[in-house]
Write a protein that holds these residues in place. Sequence first.
Motif, PDB file in Angstrom:
ATOM      1  N   LEU A  21      82.404  27.064  26.121  1.00  0.00           N
ATOM      2  CA  LEU A  21      81.452  26.091  26.656  1.00  0.00           C
ATOM      3  C   LEU A  21      81.672  24.706  26.047  1.00  0.00           C
ATOM      4  CD1 LEU A  21      78.188  28.247  26.714  1.00  0.00           C
ATOM      5  CD2 LEU A  21      79.622  27.592  28.657  1.00  0.00           C
ATOM      6  N   VAL A  22      82.000  24.684  24.751  1.00  0.00           N
ATOM      7  CA  VAL A  22      82.249  23.407  24.072  1.00  0.00           C
ATOM      8  C   VAL A  22      83.475  22.717  24.670  1.00  0.00           C
ATOM      9  CG1 VAL A  22      82.995  22.371  21.888  1.00  0.00           C
ATOM     10  CG2 VAL A  22      81.110  24.005  21.910  1.00  0.00           C
ATOM     11  N   ARG A  23      84.547  23.484  24.871  1.00  0.00           N
ATOM     12  CA  ARG A  23      85.764  22.901  25.445  1.00  0.00           C
ATOM     13  C   ARG A  23      85.524  22.439  26.885  1.00  0.00           C
ATOM     14  NH1 ARG A  23      88.306  27.071  22.299  1.00  0.00           N
ATOM     15  NH2 ARG A  23      88.174  28.493  24.079  1.00  0.00           N
ATOM     16  N   SER A  24      84.752  23.210  27.646  1.00  0.00           N
ATOM     17  CA  SER A  24      84.448  22.832  29.023  1.00  0.00           C
ATOM     18  C   SER A  24      83.630  21.543  29.064  1.00  0.00           C
ATOM     19  CB  SER A  24      83.684  23.958  29.728  1.00  0.00           C
ATOM     20  OG  SER A  24      84.448  25.141  29.783  1.00  0.00           O
ATOM     21  N   ALA A  25      82.613  21.477  28.211  1.00  0.00           N
ATOM     22  CA  ALA A  25      81.770  20.274  28.150  1.00  0.00           C
ATOM     23  C   ALA A  25      82.587  19.069  27.689  1.00  0.00           C
ATOM     24  CB  ALA A  25      80.590  20.513  27.213  1.00  0.00           C
ATOM     25  N   PRO A 109      89.267  22.850  37.951  1.00  0.00           N
ATOM     26  CA  PRO A 109      90.313  23.832  37.615  1.00  0.00           C
ATOM     27  C   PRO A 109      90.292  24.237  36.138  1.00  0.00           C
ATOM     28  CG  PRO A 109      91.202  22.081  38.976  1.00  0.00           C
ATOM     29  CD  PRO A 109      89.834  21.639  38.561  1.00  0.00           C
ATOM     30  N   TYR A 110      90.058  23.259  35.257  1.00  0.00           N
ATOM     31  CA  TYR A 110      90.012  23.589  33.825  1.00  0.00           C
ATOM     32  C   TYR A 110      88.808  24.470  33.512  1.00  0.00           C
ATOM     33  CZ  TYR A 110      89.769  23.115  28.776  1.00  0.00           C
ATOM     34  OH  TYR A 110      89.709  23.389  27.427  1.00  0.00           O
ATOM     35  N   LEU A 111      87.679  24.209  34.146  1.00  0.00           N
ATOM     36  CA  LEU A 111      86.484  25.031  33.926  1.00  0.00           C
ATOM     37  C   LEU A 111      86.741  26.472  34.363  1.00  0.00           C
ATOM     38  CD1 LEU A 111      83.679  22.596  35.186  1.00  0.00           C
ATOM     39  CD2 LEU A 111      84.563  22.881  32.868  1.00  0.00           C
ATOM     40  N   LEU A 112      87.453  26.635  35.482  1.00  0.00           N
ATOM     41  CA  LEU A 112      87.814  27.976  35.940  1.00  0.00           C
ATOM     42  C   LEU A 112      88.752  28.661  34.949  1.00  0.00           C
ATOM     43  CD1 LEU A 112      88.425  27.569  39.780  1.00  0.00           C
ATOM     44  CD2 LEU A 112      86.496  28.672  38.643  1.00  0.00           C
ATOM     45  N   TRP A 113      89.676  27.874  34.400  1.00  0.00           N
ATOM     46  CA  TRP A 113      90.621  28.433  33.422  1.00  0.00           C
ATOM     47  C   TRP A 113      89.901  28.916  32.174  1.00  0.00           C
ATOM     48  CZ3 TRP A 113      92.969  26.310  28.728  1.00  0.00           C
ATOM     49  CH2 TRP A 113      94.046  27.078  28.275  1.00  0.00           C
ATOM     50  N   ALA A 138      90.969  29.310  44.023  1.00  0.00           N
ATOM     51  CA  ALA A 138      89.608  28.767  43.959  1.00  0.00           C
ATOM     52  C   ALA A 138      89.634  27.243  43.879  1.00  0.00           C
ATOM     53  CB  ALA A 138      88.873  29.353  42.759  1.00  0.00           C
ATOM     54  N   SER A 139      90.566  26.689  43.103  1.00  0.00           N
ATOM     55  CA  SER A 139      90.678  25.227  42.984  1.00  0.00           C
ATOM     56  C   SER A 139      91.139  24.613  44.298  1.00  0.00           C
ATOM     57  CB  SER A 139      91.657  24.855  41.868  1.00  0.00           C
ATOM     58  OG  SER A 139      91.208  25.343  40.625  1.00  0.00           O
ATOM     59  N   PHE A 140      92.086  25.272  44.958  1.00  0.00           N
ATOM     60  CA  PHE A 140      92.582  24.772  46.246  1.00  0.00           C
ATOM     61  C   PHE A 140      91.464  24.708  47.279  1.00  0.00           C
ATOM     62  CE2 PHE A 140      94.339  25.742  50.473  1.00  0.00           C
ATOM     63  CZ  PHE A 140      95.153  24.637  50.644  1.00  0.00           C
ATOM     64  N   LEU A 141      90.670  25.776  47.373  1.00  0.00           N
ATOM     65  CA  LEU A 141      89.559  25.806  48.318  1.00  0.00           C
ATOM     66  C   LEU A 141      88.516  24.748  47.965  1.00  0.00           C
ATOM     67  CD1 LEU A 141      89.068  29.664  48.729  1.00  0.00           C
ATOM     68  CD2 LEU A 141      89.996  28.081  50.421  1.00  0.00           C
ATOM     69  N   PHE A 142      88.268  24.590  46.674  1.00  0.00           N
ATOM     70  CA  PHE A 142      87.275  23.614  46.208  1.00  0.00           C
ATOM     71  C   PHE A 142      87.675  22.198  46.622  1.00  0.00           C
ATOM     72  CE2 PHE A 142      85.457  20.730  43.046  1.00  0.00           C
ATOM     73  CZ  PHE A 142      84.129  21.142  43.018  1.00  0.00           C
ATOM     74  N   PHE A 143      88.923  21.837  46.382  1.00  0.00           N
ATOM     75  CA  PHE A 143      89.369  20.478  46.710  1.00  0.00           C
ATOM     76  C   PHE A 143      89.586  20.292  48.208  1.00  0.00           C
ATOM     77  CE2 PHE A 143      90.522  20.502  42.139  1.00  0.00           C
ATOM     78  CZ  PHE A 143      89.782  19.389  41.770  1.00  0.00           C
ATOM     79  N   CYS A 144      89.835  21.378  48.936  1.00  0.00           N
ATOM     80  CA  CYS A 144      89.848  21.286  50.401  1.00  0.00           C
ATOM     81  C   CYS A 144      88.446  20.923  50.891  1.00  0.00           C
ATOM     82  CB  CYS A 144      90.287  22.611  51.023  1.00  0.00           C
ATOM     83  SG  CYS A 144      92.069  22.896  50.990  1.00  0.00           S
TER      84      CYS A 144
END
Length: 275
Positions: A21-25, A109-113, A138-144
Amino acid sequence: MAKKEKDMSFLGHLEELRWHLVRSASAIFIIGIVLFIFQKEVYEHFLLAHRKSDFITYEIFCEFFSFFSFDSTFCNVSFTNNLISLKPTQQLMNALWSSFILGIILSFPYLLWELWRFISPGLTKNEVRHSKGFIFIASFLFFCGIAFSFYVIAPISIHFLYNYQISELIQNNFTLDSHISLVTNMLLGVSILFELPVLIYFLTKIGLVTPEFLRKYRKHALVVVLILAAIITPPDIASQVIVAIPILILYEISIKVSKIVIKKQQKNAQKSPRV
């Protein structure tokens, strides 16, 4: 002793989750700072881009309707009134909030990773191997969804809403917050809708959804999609159809995804030794 080890294991998981969570934030915060530094460019070329008469979507729609000899308001788009800032701190707070929202979008994408890194130790080797494409898909669909919202839904909606007028006695003077909220809500809302195949994949994995269920309620899904399209687009048939088509395509893809998951589960069940 076993209880102590169990407690330590649980605390270890909490500690691991905390660092994810810290790295994501931190990723959201860093990207947000960069966006805030270049706030003028972000606003003029992205958040306020739909208020420019030469926005690419308006030009494409104008050429499209002109090709069929139809009159279109997209050929004379104009926004005469500037947005209004009603409070001394409104522009600053709006810039901070927009930087945060766009920080979440760009760091998706980083949050998913980070999410995958947290759950992957609990997966089998076979599950880890098959889930490696999850982040990309998931990232591809998100940015689409982001692209579709930015280039299709947002310009159609803004063009309609800004030109809608009940009476000449009423003047449209929109605030900065209302415009930015409209754009960011569309971006996030549509991008989440585009994650439907991923959602169906996991719901099928845990047994909550089957291809037969999705086919059975296809007509109901069509009604729901049309209602969603009516909510997030202007009240005209053309705009609703433009929005509904990709969502319905994603629904059909979701049925195929669910079918593939079921087939793999049945195949694995046949391979597993009987007790």
